[in-house]
Design an enzyme around this catalytic site. Structure first.
Site, PDB file in Angstrom:
ATOM      1  N   HIS A  49     -27.608  -2.958  31.328  1.00 33.95           N
ATOM      2  CA  HIS A  49     -27.443  -2.368  32.664  1.00 33.95           C
ATOM      3  C   HIS A  49     -28.798  -1.852  33.143  1.00 33.95           C
ATOM      4  O   HIS A  49     -29.776  -1.826  32.376  1.00 33.95           O
ATOM      5  CB  HIS A  49     -26.430  -1.214  32.628  1.00 33.95           C
ATOM      6  CG  HIS A  49     -26.691  -0.196  31.561  1.00 33.95           C
ATOM      7  ND1 HIS A  49     -27.785   0.625  31.564  1.00 33.95           N
ATOM      8  CD2 HIS A  49     -26.007   0.100  30.419  1.00 33.95           C
ATOM      9  CE1 HIS A  49     -27.758   1.395  30.506  1.00 33.95           C
ATOM     10  NE2 HIS A  49     -26.701   1.087  29.775  1.00 33.95           N
TER      11      HIS A  49
HETATM   12  P1  TYD Z   1     -23.440   3.513  28.074  1.00 39.87           P
HETATM   13  O1  TYD Z   1     -24.584   4.149  28.781  1.00 39.87           O
HETATM   14  O2  TYD Z   1     -22.679   2.441  28.786  1.00 39.87           O
HETATM   15  O3  TYD Z   1     -23.904   2.952  26.652  1.00 39.87           O
HETATM   16  P2  TYD Z   1     -25.040   1.885  26.298  1.00 39.87           P
HETATM   17  O4  TYD Z   1     -25.845   1.660  27.536  1.00 39.87           O
HETATM   18  O5  TYD Z   1     -25.834   2.482  25.202  1.00 39.87           O
HETATM   19  O6  TYD Z   1     -24.368   0.643  25.830  1.00 39.87           O
HETATM   20  O7  TYD Z   1     -22.444   4.679  27.656  1.00 39.87           O
HETATM   21  C1  TYD Z   1     -21.309   4.475  26.815  1.00 39.87           C
HETATM   22  C2  TYD Z   1     -20.264   5.517  27.167  1.00 39.87           C
HETATM   23  O8  TYD Z   1     -20.743   6.833  26.910  1.00 39.87           O
HETATM   24  C3  TYD Z   1     -19.864   5.473  28.632  1.00 39.87           C
HETATM   25  O9  TYD Z   1     -18.456   5.348  28.703  1.00 39.87           O
HETATM   26  C4  TYD Z   1     -20.255   6.785  29.210  1.00 39.87           C
HETATM   27  C5  TYD Z   1     -20.575   7.681  28.044  1.00 39.87           C
HETATM   28  N1  TYD Z   1     -21.820   8.466  28.269  1.00 39.87           N
HETATM   29  C6  TYD Z   1     -21.719   9.794  28.648  1.00 39.87           C
HETATM   30  O10 TYD Z   1     -20.623  10.344  28.834  1.00 39.87           O
HETATM   31  N2  TYD Z   1     -22.876  10.521  28.801  1.00 39.87           N
HETATM   32  C7  TYD Z   1     -24.104   9.967  28.621  1.00 39.87           C
HETATM   33  O11 TYD Z   1     -25.140  10.663  28.771  1.00 39.87           O
HETATM   34  C8  TYD Z   1     -24.190   8.574  28.268  1.00 39.87           C
HETATM   35  C9  TYD Z   1     -25.520   7.905  28.078  1.00 39.87           C
HETATM   36  C10 TYD Z   1     -23.023   7.871  28.094  1.00 39.87           C
END
Ligand code: TYD
Length: 132
Positions: A49
């Site tokens: 993303h």
């Molecule tokens: P995501 O940023 O999509 O993970 P990655 O990019 O590492 O694959 O986040 C995964 C989940 O965690 C998403 O459902 C939202 C939650 N999240 C939070 O609640 N707070 C945060 O600061 C982050 C980074 C994620």
């Protein structure tokens, strides 16, 4: 701004080493949030993303992984395997974390509070926004 590998301060000591990050000297943004990614099973990818506004610094506190960034035109790949390197990720960069080693620990310092509306999760939409 372009992504850049930042050589963090380090104090090498026979008792163990110490590194640090301070706002203003190592970071071009104010710290709003810190999160970390751990226990990543072999072969898994994280990210996939971009952020509209969030800027980040990524550090491999333990183990190793690749930070793969794409600005819509070119790809940047950083292999992190030392805890005294940080990758600065500007806003509007497609970003992936991959090739995690066993027991790796990714520390991410972010310029914003968590907000799902800041995410762009579709690469075609990201490319379109970059060329606007
Ligand atoms: P995501 O940023 O999509 O993970 P990655 O990019 O590492 O694959 O986040 C995964 C989940 O965690 C998403 O459902 C939202 C939650 N999240 C939070 O609640 N707070 C945060 O600061 C982050 C980074 C994620």
């Amino acid at each position: 701004m372009n992504p850049v590998l930042i050589d963090l301060p380090k104090f090498l000591d026979r008792r163990g080493n110490l590194s640090f990050i301070e706002e203003d000297s190592q970071l071009p943004f104010k710290i709003r949030r810190v999160y970390w990614i751990y226990d990543v099973p072999g072969g898994e990818l994280r990210g996939g993303h971009a952020f509209r506004e969030t800027e980040e610094m990524i550090v491999a506190l333990s183990g190793s992984f690749d930070v793969v960034l794409h600005d819509g035109v070119r790809e940047y790949r950083f292999y992190l395997n030392r805890s005294y390197y940080g990758v600065f990720v500007p806003k509007m960069m497609w970003r992936m974390l991959e090739n995690f080693s066993t027991n790796s620990l990714a520390l991410i310092i972010a310029s914003t509070y968590y907000d799902e509306d800041d995410y762009i999760r579709d690469f075609e939409e990201f490319k379109k926004l970059k060329t606007q």
